[in-house]
Design a protein around this motif. Structure first.
Motif, PDB file in Angstrom:
ATOM      1  N   ALA A  98       0.821  -1.216   0.000  1.00 52.89           N
ATOM      2  CA  ALA A  98       0.000   0.000   0.000  1.00 52.89           C
ATOM      3  C   ALA A  98       0.851   1.261   0.000  1.00 52.89           C
ATOM      4  O   ALA A  98       0.431   2.314  -0.482  1.00 52.89           O
ATOM      5  CB  ALA A  98      -0.939  -0.003   1.205  1.00 52.89           C
ATOM      6  N   GLN A  99       2.068   1.166   0.526  1.00 54.86           N
ATOM      7  CA  GLN A  99       2.960   2.326   0.586  1.00 54.86           C
ATOM      8  C   GLN A  99       3.736   2.519  -0.715  1.00 54.86           C
ATOM      9  O   GLN A  99       4.396   3.546  -0.900  1.00 54.86           O
ATOM     10  CB  GLN A  99       3.931   2.159   1.753  1.00 54.86           C
ATOM     11  N   ARG A 100       3.662   1.543  -1.616  1.00 61.60           N
ATOM     12  CA  ARG A 100       4.462   1.576  -2.835  1.00 61.60           C
ATOM     13  C   ARG A 100       3.653   1.881  -4.097  1.00 61.60           C
ATOM     14  O   ARG A 100       4.243   2.142  -5.146  1.00 61.60           O
ATOM     15  CB  ARG A 100       5.189   0.238  -3.010  1.00 61.60           C
ATOM     16  N   VAL A 101       2.336   1.796  -4.014  1.00 59.53           N
ATOM     17  CA  VAL A 101       1.507   2.034  -5.198  1.00 59.53           C
ATOM     18  C   VAL A 101       0.653   3.280  -4.967  1.00 59.53           C
ATOM     19  O   VAL A 101       0.382   3.656  -3.817  1.00 59.53           O
ATOM     20  CB  VAL A 101       0.614   0.801  -5.509  1.00 59.53           C
ATOM     21  N   PRO A 102       0.218   3.941  -6.045  1.00 61.10           N
ATOM     22  CA  PRO A 102      -0.576   5.166  -5.878  1.00 61.10           C
ATOM     23  C   PRO A 102      -1.853   4.952  -5.076  1.00 61.10           C
ATOM     24  O   PRO A 102      -2.247   5.804  -4.276  1.00 61.10           O
ATOM     25  CB  PRO A 102      -0.886   5.573  -7.327  1.00 61.10           C
ATOM     26  N   GLY A 113      -9.929  -9.221  11.822  1.00 67.50           N
ATOM     27  CA  GLY A 113      -9.286  -7.936  12.070  1.00 67.50           C
ATOM     28  C   GLY A 113      -7.765  -7.961  11.984  1.00 67.50           C
ATOM     29  O   GLY A 113      -7.114  -6.984  12.359  1.00 67.50           O
ATOM     30  N   LEU A 114      -7.182  -9.033  11.450  1.00 67.21           N
ATOM     31  CA  LEU A 114      -5.714  -9.125  11.396  1.00 67.21           C
ATOM     32  C   LEU A 114      -5.098  -8.107  10.439  1.00 67.21           C
ATOM     33  O   LEU A 114      -3.975  -7.655  10.661  1.00 67.21           O
ATOM     34  CB  LEU A 114      -5.294 -10.546  11.011  1.00 67.21           C
ATOM     35  N   HIS A 115      -5.815  -7.758   9.383  1.00 63.69           N
ATOM     36  CA  HIS A 115      -5.281  -6.735   8.482  1.00 63.69           C
ATOM     37  C   HIS A 115      -5.087  -5.406   9.211  1.00 63.69           C
ATOM     38  O   HIS A 115      -4.049  -4.750   9.064  1.00 63.69           O
ATOM     39  CB  HIS A 115      -6.211  -6.530   7.287  1.00 63.69           C
ATOM     40  N   GLN A 116      -6.075  -5.023   9.993  1.00 67.06           N
ATOM     41  CA  GLN A 116      -5.973  -3.762  10.729  1.00 67.06           C
ATOM     42  C   GLN A 116      -4.861  -3.842  11.771  1.00 67.06           C
ATOM     43  O   GLN A 116      -4.122  -2.868  11.976  1.00 67.06           O
ATOM     44  CB  GLN A 116      -7.308  -3.428  11.403  1.00 67.06           C
ATOM     45  N   ARG A 117      -4.729  -4.992  12.417  1.00 62.63           N
ATOM     46  CA  ARG A 117      -3.673  -5.152  13.418  1.00 62.63           C
ATOM     47  C   ARG A 117      -2.285  -5.093  12.776  1.00 62.63           C
ATOM     48  O   ARG A 117      -1.315  -4.686  13.414  1.00 62.63           O
ATOM     49  CB  ARG A 117      -3.867  -6.459  14.180  1.00 62.63           C
ATOM     50  N   GLN A 121      -5.083   0.213   6.459  1.00 60.82           N
ATOM     51  CA  GLN A 121      -6.072   1.254   6.725  1.00 60.82           C
ATOM     52  C   GLN A 121      -7.283   1.080   5.815  1.00 60.82           C
ATOM     53  O   GLN A 121      -7.171   0.588   4.696  1.00 60.82           O
ATOM     54  CB  GLN A 121      -5.458   2.638   6.485  1.00 60.82           C
ATOM     55  N   ASP A 122      -8.435   1.510   6.287  1.00 60.63           N
ATOM     56  CA  ASP A 122      -9.658   1.569   5.476  1.00 60.63           C
ATOM     57  C   ASP A 122      -9.968   0.236   4.789  1.00 60.63           C
ATOM     58  O   ASP A 122     -10.238   0.175   3.588  1.00 60.63           O
ATOM     59  CB  ASP A 122      -9.558   2.683   4.424  1.00 60.63           C
ATOM     60  N   VAL A 123      -9.915  -0.840   5.558  1.00 51.63           N
ATOM     61  CA  VAL A 123     -10.194  -2.172   5.019  1.00 51.63           C
ATOM     62  C   VAL A 123     -11.693  -2.324   4.777  1.00 51.63           C
ATOM     63  O   VAL A 123     -12.512  -1.996   5.643  1.00 51.63           O
ATOM     64  CB  VAL A 123      -9.707  -3.266   5.992  1.00 51.63           C
ATOM     65  N   ILE A 124     -12.058  -2.814   3.603  1.00 48.66           N
ATOM     66  CA  ILE A 124     -13.466  -3.113   3.316  1.00 48.66           C
ATOM     67  C   ILE A 124     -13.755  -4.520   3.821  1.00 48.66           C
ATOM     68  O   ILE A 124     -13.216  -5.501   3.300  1.00 48.66           O
ATOM     69  CB  ILE A 124     -13.771  -3.017   1.809  1.00 48.66           C
ATOM     70  N   GLU A 125     -14.577  -4.634   4.847  1.00 49.08           N
ATOM     71  CA  GLU A 125     -14.895  -5.925   5.463  1.00 49.08           C
ATOM     72  C   GLU A 125     -16.240  -6.414   4.927  1.00 49.08           C
ATOM     73  O   GLU A 125     -17.299  -5.922   5.332  1.00 49.08           O
ATOM     74  CB  GLU A 125     -14.946  -5.789   6.984  1.00 49.08           C
ATOM     75  N   LEU A 126     -16.187  -7.389   4.039  1.00 48.35           N
ATOM     76  CA  LEU A 126     -17.416  -7.882   3.421  1.00 48.35           C
ATOM     77  C   LEU A 126     -18.271  -8.683   4.392  1.00 48.35           C
ATOM     78  O   LEU A 126     -19.500  -8.714   4.263  1.00 48.35           O
ATOM     79  CB  LEU A 126     -17.085  -8.746   2.207  1.00 48.35           C
TER      80      LEU A 126
END
Length: 256
Positions: A98-102, A113-117, A121-126
């Motif tokens: 996420a820090q390397r692409v626009p 919730g492991l992505h947030q941990r 940021q701003d994860v879409i949780e289906l």
């Protein structure tokens, strides 16, 4: 890259250029990436104390109406399991990406919730989040309630039962979340489908939307899935190995 996967580096040919040139990268994750952290898959948790129960009879609105205490206690047990694991290299690689692409949009079918941990940021949780609680009557997320000893506890606003903020069998996905996910798929240049079976709808339709719009679609999975066809690239291996390796191959001078 791990030695065991040196021979897989040819699979990144062309994908590295696509990532470097991408305006919008979309990632869809499923149970596979969390399983690498030790999160039991849905059916794996139905052991021991819970072996006599059918998970589809514990994860439905009808089950909650029939025995809210049982359902609440099962999810409390699952929350405890999740709290004991940590994000893995696959989760962390997506933070790095996420820090390397626009622009990167991260969509997940997981509720842990492991992505947030890991720092995403701003994860879409289906499918919601097992750590959140909402009112079963009003549908609003509740952060605090009075502990009275009742199981499940009561909503402080209306007195209805509280329930996990997850999507149960027979329920529709959150409309805004899925709409945001579909719009991201339509807009993507590169779409990574990571640790998903490709069987759970409507999430399974997202990489197909991206394919039809001309995006580069890549499956990252230890085994083939039904989505695999000539218009989709396949990186065979666990996310915790393949994603860091992909970043290292794409940005070799910047990767640690």
């Amino acid at each position: 890259m791990d030695n065991d996967y040196q021979s897989e580096s040819f699979r990144f040919f062309g994908l590295c250029d696509a990532l470097r040139e991408a305006r919008h990268v979309v990632v869809l994750t499923g149970a596979g990436i969390s399983a690498e952290s030790g999160v039991p898959t849905f059916r794996d948790v139905m052991t021991g104390l819970w072996a006599k129960y059918n998970p589809q009879k514990l994860a439905t609105p009808q089950a909650f109406e029939r025995d809210p205490k049982l359902v609440w206690e099962w999810y409390a047990w699952r929350r405890e399991l999740v709290s004991k694991v940590e994000p893995n290299a696959g989760h962390r690689a997506l933070v790095d990406l996420a820090q390397r692409v626009p622009r990167l949009t991260l969509i997940t079918q997981n509720v842990d919730g492991l992505h947030q941990r890991a720092g995403s940021q701003d994860v879409i949780e289906l499918h919601g989040n097992i750590q959140r609680v909402k009112c079963a009557k009003e549908g609003t997320v509740i952060e605090r309630w009075e502990e009275t000893g009742e199981v499940p506890p009561r909503c402080p606003n209306c007195g209805g039962w509280l329930r996990p903020d997850v999507v149960w069998f027979g329920e529709v996905l959150p409309v805004q979340a899925f709409n945001d996910a579909a719009l991201a798929a339509l807009d993507s240049n590169v779409f990574l489908s990571v640790g998903t079976s490709g069987l759970v709808e409507p999430a399974a339709s997202l990489p197909l939307i991206a394919v039809r719009r001309g995006a580069r679609v890549v499956l990252v999975n230890p085994e083939e899935t039904p989505l695999l066809h000539e218009d989709v690239d396949f990186l065979c291996g666990p996310a915790g190995v393949m994603l860091p390796a992909l970043i290292q191959e794409t940005w070799p001078s910047e990767a640690d």
